[in-house]
Design a protein around this motif. Structure first.
Motif, mmCIF file in Angstrom:
data_model
loop_
_atom_site.group_PDB
_atom_site.id
_atom_site.type_symbol
_atom_site.label_atom_id
_atom_site.label_comp_id
_atom_site.label_asym_id
_atom_site.label_seq_id
_atom_site.Cartn_x
_atom_site.Cartn_y
_atom_site.Cartn_z
ATOM 1 N N GLN A 54 -7.926 -5.463 12.723
ATOM 2 C CA GLN A 54 -8.132 -6.447 11.729
ATOM 3 C C GLN A 54 -9.463 -7.855 12.037
ATOM 4 O O GLN A 54 -10.213 -7.894 11.402
ATOM 5 C CB GLN A 54 -7.234 -7.307 10.914
ATOM 6 C CG GLN A 54 -6.345 -8.264 11.700
ATOM 7 C CD GLN A 54 -5.061 -7.661 11.883
ATOM 8 O OE1 GLN A 54 -5.476 -6.292 13.066
ATOM 9 N NE2 GLN A 54 -4.385 -8.108 11.753
ATOM 10 N N GLU A 103 -5.449 -2.466 7.053
ATOM 11 C CA GLU A 103 -4.640 -3.859 7.275
ATOM 12 C C GLU A 103 -4.298 -5.018 6.417
ATOM 13 O O GLU A 103 -3.614 -5.558 6.607
ATOM 14 C CB GLU A 103 -6.054 -4.519 8.664
ATOM 15 C CG GLU A 103 -6.371 -3.793 9.907
ATOM 16 C CD GLU A 103 -4.542 -3.379 10.549
ATOM 17 O OE1 GLU A 103 -3.930 -4.472 10.600
ATOM 18 O OE2 GLU A 103 -5.124 -2.400 11.339
ATOM 19 N N ARG A 104 -4.253 -4.463 4.721
ATOM 20 C CA ARG A 104 -3.697 -5.010 4.411
ATOM 21 C C ARG A 104 -2.117 -4.823 3.702
ATOM 22 O O ARG A 104 -1.042 -3.918 4.935
ATOM 23 C CB ARG A 104 -4.065 -4.681 2.148
ATOM 24 C CG ARG A 104 -5.382 -4.491 2.603
ATOM 25 C CD ARG A 104 -6.061 -3.355 1.200
ATOM 26 N NE ARG A 104 -5.551 -2.262 1.285
ATOM 27 C CZ ARG A 104 -4.975 -0.964 0.561
ATOM 28 N NH1 ARG A 104 -6.197 -1.010 -0.654
ATOM 29 N NH2 ARG A 104 -4.788 0.044 0.560
ATOM 30 N N LYS A 105 -1.929 -5.753 3.092
ATOM 31 C CA LYS A 105 -0.450 -6.444 2.980
ATOM 32 C C LYS A 105 -0.724 -6.348 2.033
ATOM 33 O O LYS A 105 -1.025 -6.839 0.911
ATOM 34 C CB LYS A 105 -0.123 -7.861 3.844
ATOM 35 C CG LYS A 105 0.168 -7.808 5.699
ATOM 36 C CD LYS A 105 0.625 -6.507 6.229
ATOM 37 C CE LYS A 105 0.025 -6.670 8.160
ATOM 38 N NZ LYS A 105 1.489 -5.426 8.208
ATOM 39 N N GLN A 106 1.789 -6.048 1.300
ATOM 40 C CA GLN A 106 1.646 -6.436 -0.558
ATOM 41 C C GLN A 106 0.843 -7.741 -1.035
ATOM 42 O O GLN A 106 0.354 -7.895 -1.776
ATOM 43 C CB GLN A 106 2.679 -6.336 -0.535
ATOM 44 C CG GLN A 106 2.924 -5.396 -2.298
ATOM 45 C CD GLN A 106 2.070 -4.534 -2.588
ATOM 46 O OE1 GLN A 106 1.906 -3.607 -2.322
ATOM 47 N NE2 GLN A 106 2.047 -5.138 -3.697
ATOM 48 N N HIS A 107 1.177 -8.629 0.189
ATOM 49 C CA HIS A 107 1.306 -9.676 -0.604
ATOM 50 C C HIS A 107 -0.524 -10.914 -0.235
ATOM 51 O O HIS A 107 -1.185 -11.972 -0.357
ATOM 52 C CB HIS A 107 2.329 -10.609 0.669
ATOM 53 C CG HIS A 107 2.023 -11.365 1.550
ATOM 54 N ND1 HIS A 107 2.216 -10.109 2.871
ATOM 55 C CD2 HIS A 107 1.857 -12.543 2.332
ATOM 56 C CE1 HIS A 107 2.631 -11.092 3.690
ATOM 57 N NE2 HIS A 107 1.219 -11.782 3.446
ATOM 58 N N HIS A 110 -4.795 -9.585 1.270
ATOM 59 C CA HIS A 110 -6.095 -8.741 1.090
ATOM 60 C C HIS A 110 -6.352 -8.813 2.839
ATOM 61 O O HIS A 110 -6.489 -9.802 2.850
ATOM 62 C CB HIS A 110 -7.172 -8.842 0.372
ATOM 63 C CG HIS A 110 -7.889 -7.617 0.663
ATOM 64 N ND1 HIS A 110 -8.143 -6.701 0.114
ATOM 65 C CD2 HIS A 110 -8.998 -7.989 1.050
ATOM 66 C CE1 HIS A 110 -9.288 -5.388 0.113
ATOM 67 N NE2 HIS A 110 -9.481 -5.731 1.277
ATOM 68 N N HIS A 136 3.124 0.640 10.992
ATOM 69 C CA HIS A 136 3.583 1.492 10.031
ATOM 70 C C HIS A 136 3.100 2.733 9.948
ATOM 71 O O HIS A 136 3.953 3.400 8.986
ATOM 72 C CB HIS A 136 3.998 0.716 8.806
ATOM 73 C CG HIS A 136 2.126 0.972 8.309
ATOM 74 N ND1 HIS A 136 1.355 -1.013 9.121
ATOM 75 C CD2 HIS A 136 0.806 1.166 8.196
ATOM 76 C CE1 HIS A 136 -0.496 -0.556 8.781
ATOM 77 N NE2 HIS A 136 -0.005 0.770 7.825
#
Length: 440
Positions: free
Chosen positions: A77, A150-154, A156, A197
């Protein structure tokens, strides 16, 4: 561009294994003639004479897995967080830096932002930036959850990936890259140990998505590379018609057989520098032995070594380029790959040097015209004050290059008389180079 008669050198032409005493006549941006022995050419009235003083003359090297815009990130990132203005400037520095390290051509394995490669390539071609002959790429096209996402659900987060899901989005991503002027496309078909992941043996891109992407890119006349570590990801790449398949670490017998069946069409590249440095030198960037073990990197190292011993045995076209540009693989170490091919994969020094010259030239799209010393080839030449066939490490770093010629132009002139200036690489180390006047 002028004409040069390079005399009193040992010529290694990347065609034969051994070097021989010879002379090379350069006219414009091409090699006009090559002769064995001394004093074979008369002093051409238009040619400036360069006395090589018995040094080693070889083709310019080709980086087959280049990331000029990877400017020392510790995390994926990091590349998304660098503002575009600074990112472009740092990429330009890398372009000049890698030319100073003997790489006169580079095949991009992805740009960290969409247009950086394209802009840098054009600045080089237009004569405003000293850099290698360059095939520009777009970002690595990936899917949700794949390498480069590299995003997360919560939250960007940007990285080096261009995220596209499904056949329609993949086609659109390819068309955007083509519209913006890239030469190469790249798809991330598998994961990597550096992605928690989606590890290396996870296959993230479907065959339908990859086939649609490759077909679209080929429709636009572009070459396609891919990141494929898992065996199944290698097989999908072959089935989809990918032109250059990187890594292939966990290729099984079926994958190797498939690769062998297309070895006259497909190039492969281990990008071994990243796994090598992580396993053996990771401590310098805080990569502890425990972390290396938990990520399974020693296991991947063993698989890569075994795979590329087999690649060599089967006569596949393998290019150098080790994912240089990360903190653990600083730009400027690129030629270490040649020694790695000898030490770990069983190549002879001449075979490894051909991977860094003639094979890379073919990947660039110049069969028999680039990465070789022969009449009619492009005049990309290095004069080295030591013998890389005896010690490939002399090609690492710029100190042994007394001449660097690209496309018939002198970047480093062995005759001196040109201004010296200090060039600092993105890894923080410096190299002194001699170069001619800057373009107007």
């Amino acid at each position: 561009m002028g004409s040069y008669l390079i005399k009193n050198v040992r010529v290694w032409d990347a065609i034969e294994d051994k070097a021989y005493p010879g002379e090379v006549l350069v006219e414009g941006n091409k090699i006009k003639a090559v002769a064995r022995g001394r004093d074979q050419f008369g002093l051409e009235s238009a040619a400036e004479v360069i006395d090589g003083e018995g040094q080693f003359l070889m083709p310019g090297m080709v980086e087959g897995h280049c990331h000029l815009s990877f400017v020392g990130p510790a995390r994926n990132q990091d590349l998304g967080e660098i503002p575009p203005e600074e990112h472009l400037l740092r990429t330009c520095r890398n372009a000049t830096f890698i030319l100073n390290h003997g790489f006169t051509s580079c095949y991009s394995a992805a740009s960290a932002k969409l247009r950086i490669d394209v802009v840098v390539r054009q600045e080089i071609e237009d004569g405003y930036l000293a850099g290698p002959r360059y095939r520009a790429a777009g970002p690595e096209i990936t899917v949700t959850g794949g390498l480069g996402d590299e995003r997360k659900q919560h939250m960007h987060a940007e990285s080096f990936g261009m995220i596209a899901d499904g056949v329609d989005e993949i086609r659109r991503a390819v068309r955007i890259c083509c519209r913006e002027g890239v030469d190469n496309l790249k798809f991330n078909v598998s994961g990597d140990e550096f992605v928690g992941h989606a590890r290396a043996e996870v296959v993230s891109l479907s065959l339908e998505e990859l086939t649609a992407g490759v077909q679209t890119a080929h429709d636009w006349g572009k070459k396609v590379a891919c990141h494929s570590r898992a065996a199944e990801s290698v097989k999908r790449a072959v089935r989809a018609g990918v032109d250059c398949i990187y890594h292939c670490d966990f290729a099984d017998e079926e994958a190797l057989d498939m690769l062998e069946s297309v070895k006259d069409r497909v190039f492969v590249g281990p990008a071994f520098g990243l796994v090598h440095n992580s396993v053996f030198e990771g401590d310098v960037v805080g990569l502890t032995r425990e972390r290396v073990e938990s990520m399974g990197l020693p296991r991947k190292l063993e698989h890569t070594i075994r795979t590329y011993h087999e690649m060599r045995r089967r006569g596949m076209r393998v290019v150098v380029g080790g994912d240089y540009g990360f903190t653990v693989t600083p730009m400027g170490q690129n030629a270490r790959d040649i020694g790695h091919f000898v030490k770990f994969f069983g190549y002879t020094p001449a075979e490894a040097l051909k991977c860094a010259t003639a094979v890379g030239g073919a990947l660039m799209g110049f069969d028999d015209e680039l990465g070789v010393i022969r009449a009619g080839a492009l005049a990309d030449l290095l004069l080295v004050d030591a013998d890389p066939l005896l010690d490939p490490s002399v090609l690492v770093g710029p100190s042994h290059f007394t001449m660097i010629m690209k496309d018939g132009d002198m970047f480093r002139d062995p005759r001196g008389g040109h201004a010296n200036f200090q060039l600092r690489g993105e890894g923080g180390h410096s190299a002194r180079l001699a170069t001619g006047p800057s373009p107007a």
